[in-house]
Design an enzyme around this catalytic site. Structure first.
Site, PDB file in Angstrom:
ATOM      1  N   ASP A  19       0.402  -1.248  -0.928  1.00 41.47           N
ATOM      2  CA  ASP A  19      -0.182   0.055  -0.080  1.00 41.47           C
ATOM      3  C   ASP A  19       1.355   1.400   0.499  1.00 41.47           C
ATOM      4  OD1 ASP A  19      -2.319   2.168  -0.188  1.00 41.47           O
ATOM      5  OD2 ASP A  19      -1.431   1.178   2.161  1.00 41.47           O
ATOM      6  N   ASN A  21      -0.387   4.763  -0.130  1.00 39.12           N
ATOM      7  CA  ASN A  21      -0.836   6.152   0.426  1.00 39.12           C
ATOM      8  C   ASN A  21      -1.612   5.554   1.230  1.00 39.12           C
ATOM      9  OD1 ASN A  21      -3.333   4.343  -0.200  1.00 39.12           O
ATOM     10  ND2 ASN A  21      -3.945   5.572  -2.277  1.00 39.12           N
ATOM     11  N   ASP A  23      -4.518   3.615   2.891  1.00 43.64           N
ATOM     12  CA  ASP A  23      -5.672   3.682   2.874  1.00 43.64           C
ATOM     13  C   ASP A  23      -6.198   1.931   3.094  1.00 43.64           C
ATOM     14  OD1 ASP A  23      -4.674   2.133   0.538  1.00 43.64           O
ATOM     15  OD2 ASP A  23      -7.247   3.216  -0.634  1.00 43.64           O
ATOM     16  N   ASP A 101      -5.442 -10.041 -15.216  1.00 47.52           N
ATOM     17  CA  ASP A 101      -6.704 -11.070 -14.563  1.00 47.52           C
ATOM     18  C   ASP A 101      -8.118 -11.167 -15.849  1.00 47.52           C
ATOM     19  OD1 ASP A 101      -8.346 -13.191 -13.455  1.00 47.52           O
ATOM     20  OD2 ASP A 101      -6.783 -13.278 -11.411  1.00 47.52           O
ATOM     21  N   ASP A 199     -10.316 -15.954 -16.042  1.00 51.48           N
ATOM     22  CA  ASP A 199     -11.365 -16.457 -14.243  1.00 51.48           C
ATOM     23  C   ASP A 199     -12.436 -17.646 -14.617  1.00 51.48           C
ATOM     24  OD1 ASP A 199     -11.749 -16.509 -11.544  1.00 51.48           O
ATOM     25  OD2 ASP A 199     -13.398 -15.541 -12.219  1.00 51.48           O
TER      26      ASP A 199
END
Length: 542
Positions: A19, A21, A23, A101, A199
């Protein structure tokens, strides 16, 4: 030779990798910061050749990105399209390929296509699987639990969803759907992505007649798994579609597709093998037998032999031990006494077989499965089936960069951060005996050794607890891999002058081989990679 054949592919679950930033959710900028860890061009890095990136498209996140509402944009929690372009550029500068994906069986119910399809008079009325009637047309179920058919009050019709009601299935029998998907794939290929992970790729077509699936009432399983899925997956039209998709992708040099193939009978490898065709359908199809195999040499010997027989000489195998949907293999095979040795053995097998290895983030540090408290469960499957099944959060825990304080995020993590002593990158990266160092050495050995990344494979008959096979480039290099799946010592008979050099030895406490008069003794859970004399006899292990 195509990069996806000789390379090592590393799956990243972006929410949990890094991460940038604060959050609490991993993002593309965080991933860019860690590219040198993955491959900086030197043997100080892990050395992977490609990243498979779980979905980062715009999504309401009902299934954490596997419910896409816009195929051509990046969800703000992960960053922007500029961030993605920067990732592509930075990765390619490091010779790291990017596989994205694609979820093509279904979309989010917030996708504009579905919102238009609700109107029976719209141009997209037939883009999803709708049925008008007082009751659902058949007994098809949702893989995530409950009925697979949901009533839509505005259209006054039922729509089918293989997963959540918020994930309606596309109608692949509509040629306009096929064309829209082609244009979307070409958008990403033009942008420079190197491949697609597809998927649930064998669910695209359902039987046009909507017949009910047979049910095995005597099978002890959840209702979905009691059905024989004859009519809601693996329809014959898939093969023609894959051949078309192969042509779309092959127009771009060096690109590839790997399909996730859902099968009810995990031993039925013939289903994923069939979707290779004669090297004219999927480039790769996942065979998930190893995800359910016990820690047993005989089981893995059977799986490997069966897989290479089913594929034949024209198709390329692939192998994986963990992913974002199953418990991590270090958990499955035990973290107690011998756990570290077993982890080394499994890494050696995965990275020395003939075929493309897929690693799952954190596998290289033995990151354990996380036990997530009920109140912290995020996965919709876990919420539905708890306490019978806690869901998939445990294998999606934040990457352990540091200990005791992890640097994954400066904020509150989307899943609880619970660093485990000895399993962080910081603790392992400079330790020459760590699991990370073992993975790194194996990957770089594989890179510089043609016998490992493209050579032939010959599985050898050996003692029951030992998996043995030979790799050869057909010229000067012949290697033998010996894997002792037993906690006990095992002695094998080799040709007196067979071994030229030991390239890899997982037992760092005993670096000298126990090799004398043609007899070699393996310690418990020991893994060896040996270079052999070129004229070494064919029947080498007894």
């Amino acid at each position: 030779m195509n990069w996806w054949k000789h390379g090592v592919i590393y799956q990243i679950y972006p929410r949990s990798f890094m991460d940038s930033n604060g959050d609490g959710i991993g993002d593309l900028r965080g991933l860019i910061q860690k590219l040198d860890y993955l491959n900086d061009g030197t043997e100080l890095s892990l050395g992977v050749d490609a990243i498979w990136l779980s979905p980062v498209f715009t999504s309401p996140m009902e299934d954490f990105g596997y419910d896409i509402s816009d195929y051509r944009s990046i969800d703000p929690i992960f960053g922007t399209m500029d961030d993605f372009d920067d990732l592509l550029e930075a990765a390619h500068q490091r010779n790291i390929h990017i596989i994205i994906d694609l979820v093509l069986n279904h979309t989010s119910d917030l996708h504009p296509w579905f919102q238009e399809s609700i109107d029976p008079d719209s141009d997209k009325a037939d883009w999803y699987i709708w049925y008008e009637g007082e009751e659902p047309p058949n007994n098809w179920l949702s893989c995530f639990g409950g009925n697979g058919w949901t009533w839509h009050p505005k259209r006054k019709a039922w729509y089918f969803h293989s997963f959540l009601p918020e994930q309606p299935d596309l109608n692949w029998r509509n040629p306009e759907v096929k064309q829209a998907i082609r244009e979307m794939m070409e958008f990403w290929l033009d942008k420079g992505v190197d491949g697609f992970r597809l998927d649930v790729a064998n669910l695209y077509f359902k039987s046009e007649k909507l017949e009910s699936n047979p049910v095995d009432l005597f099978r002890i399983a959840r209702p979905y798994d009691r059905q024989q899925h004859l009519y809601d997956r693996d329809q014959p039209e898939l093969h023609e579609l894959y051949r078309d998709m192969r042509q779309w992708v092959d127009q771009y040099e060096g690109r590839m597709m790997v399909g996730e193939i859902m099968i009810a009978d995990i031993d039925n490898a013939s289903i994923p093998a069939s979707y290779y065709g004669s090297n004219d359908q999927l480039h790769l199809a996942f065979n998930f037998e190893m995800l359910r195999a016990p820690f047993d040499a005989t089981a893995f010997r059977r799986i490997i032999r069966k897989w290479i027989t089913l594929l034949g000489p024209e198709n390329w195998p692939n192998y994986t031990l963990s992913n974002h949907d199953v418990k991590r293999h270090v958990f499955r095979y035990g973290t107690g006494p011998g756990g570290h040795q077993r982890a080394r053995l499994m890494a050696c097998m995965l990275l020395t077989l003939r075929g493309t290895p897929f690693l799952y983030y954190g596998e290289e540090i033995g990151m354990p499965e996380q036990r997530v408290a009920r109140d912290d469960i995020q996965d919709p499957v876990g919420k539905y089936y708890w306490p019978l099944y806690p869901g998939r959060d445990g294998c999606r825990r934040p990457m352990m960069w540091d200990y005791p304080i992890n640097s994954f995020t400066e904020g509150t993590s989307w899943l609880p951060e619970e660093p485990v002593d000895g399993h962080s990158v910081a603790q392992q990266i400079d330790d020459k005996h760590s699991l990370f160092s073992w993975y790194r050495k194996l990957i770089w050995l594989r890179k510089r050794t043609p016998a490992l990344h493209k050579g032939s494979l010959r599985v050898l008959d050996s003692e029951e607890d030992v998996l043995a096979y030979e790799r050869s480039d057909g010229n000067e290099c012949r290697l033998m891999v010996l894997l002792n799946f037993s906690a006990n010592r095992r002695t094998l008979t080799l040709h007196r002058h067979a071994i030229v050099e030991c390239l890899m030895n997982s037992d760092h406490d005993n670096p000298e081989l126990e090799y004398e008069e043609g007899m070699i003794t393996l310690s418990g859970y020991q893994a060896l990679v040996l270079r052999l004399e070129q004229d070494y006899p064919k029947k080498a292990v007894v």
